[in-house]
Design a protein around this motif. Structure first.
Motif, short mmCIF file in Angstrom:
data_model
loop_
_atom_site.label_atom_id
_atom_site.label_comp_id
_atom_site.label_asym_id
_atom_site.label_seq_id
_atom_site.Cartn_x
_atom_site.Cartn_y
_atom_site.Cartn_z
N MET A 45 0.85 -1.50 0.17
CA MET A 45 0.16 -0.03 -0.07
C MET A 45 0.86 1.17 0.05
O MET A 45 0.59 2.17 -0.66
CB MET A 45 -1.15 -0.24 1.27
CG MET A 45 -2.13 -0.89 1.02
SD MET A 45 -3.37 -0.80 2.33
CE MET A 45 -2.57 -0.58 3.91
N SER A 46 1.95 1.34 0.75
CA SER A 46 2.76 2.34 0.74
C SER A 46 3.44 2.63 -0.49
O SER A 46 3.44 3.75 -1.11
CB SER A 46 3.80 2.29 1.88
OG SER A 46 4.88 3.26 1.96
N ASN A 48 2.38 1.83 -3.22
CA ASN A 48 0.77 2.25 -4.37
C ASN A 48 0.82 3.63 -4.02
O ASN A 48 0.63 4.57 -5.20
CB ASN A 48 -0.07 1.37 -4.10
CG ASN A 48 -0.04 0.09 -4.84
OD1 ASN A 48 0.91 -0.13 -5.55
ND2 ASN A 48 -1.12 -0.84 -4.24
N ILE A 49 0.60 4.27 -2.94
CA ILE A 49 0.48 5.45 -2.43
C ILE A 49 1.57 6.48 -3.13
O ILE A 49 1.35 7.36 -3.66
CB ILE A 49 0.47 5.70 -1.05
CG1 ILE A 49 -0.96 5.05 -0.42
CG2 ILE A 49 0.19 7.35 -0.48
CD1 ILE A 49 -1.03 5.02 0.95
N LYS A 52 1.18 6.85 -6.83
CA LYS A 52 0.12 7.81 -7.03
C LYS A 52 0.41 9.17 -6.83
O LYS A 52 0.15 9.94 -7.71
CB LYS A 52 -1.23 7.44 -6.48
CG LYS A 52 -1.74 6.11 -6.64
CD LYS A 52 -2.24 5.95 -7.86
CE LYS A 52 -3.16 4.87 -8.26
NZ LYS A 52 -3.49 4.58 -9.62
#
Length: 96
Positions: A45-46, A48-49, A52
Motif C-alpha cells: 500500500m505504501s 502504491n501511495i 500515485k
C-alpha cells in the motif's frame, strides 16, 4: 470439556504441558505469519501511495506547463483578460 474457537478447532479446557507448549508454538507461528502478511500489505500500500503521488506530481507539472503555454499564447496575441486583471488590482478587503 471442549470448546471451540473462531476457527472451529476444538480446544480442551485442560491441556497437559506438552499440549500447552505445542499450542503456544502454534499460536506464535500464527501470529508471526500474520505480522509478516500485514507488513507485506502495508509495504504494498505504501508503494502504491507513493506511486500515485509521483503520478499526480507529474500531472501537476504538465498542467503547469500547459497554463504557462496558454499565458504565453495569450500574451503574444495581444489579448489580456481585463476582468481578471481588474479583480487582481482590487484590495482583498474591499468587499466588506
Amino acid at each position: 470439556m471442549a470448546s471451540s474457537n473462531s476457527g472451529g478447532i476444538p480446544i480442551k479446557a485442560e491441556q497437559d504441558s506438552d499440549g500447552s507448549a505445542q499450542s503456544t508454538a502454534d499460536m506464535t507461528a500464527f501470529v508471526q505469519n500474520l505480522l509478516v502478511q500485514m507488513q507485506t500489505r502495508f509495504q504494498t500500500m505504501s508503494e502504491n501511495i507513493i506511486t500515485k503521488i509521483d503520478e499526480m506530481g507529474a500531472r501537476i507539472d504538465e498542467l503547469e506547463l500547459s497554463i504557462n503555454d496558454l499565458k504565453a499564447e495569450m500574451g503574444s496575441d495581444g489579448m489580456t483578460p481585463t476582468k481578471v486583471k481588474d479583480e487582481e488590482s482590487k484590495p482583498a478587503d474591499s468587499s466588506a
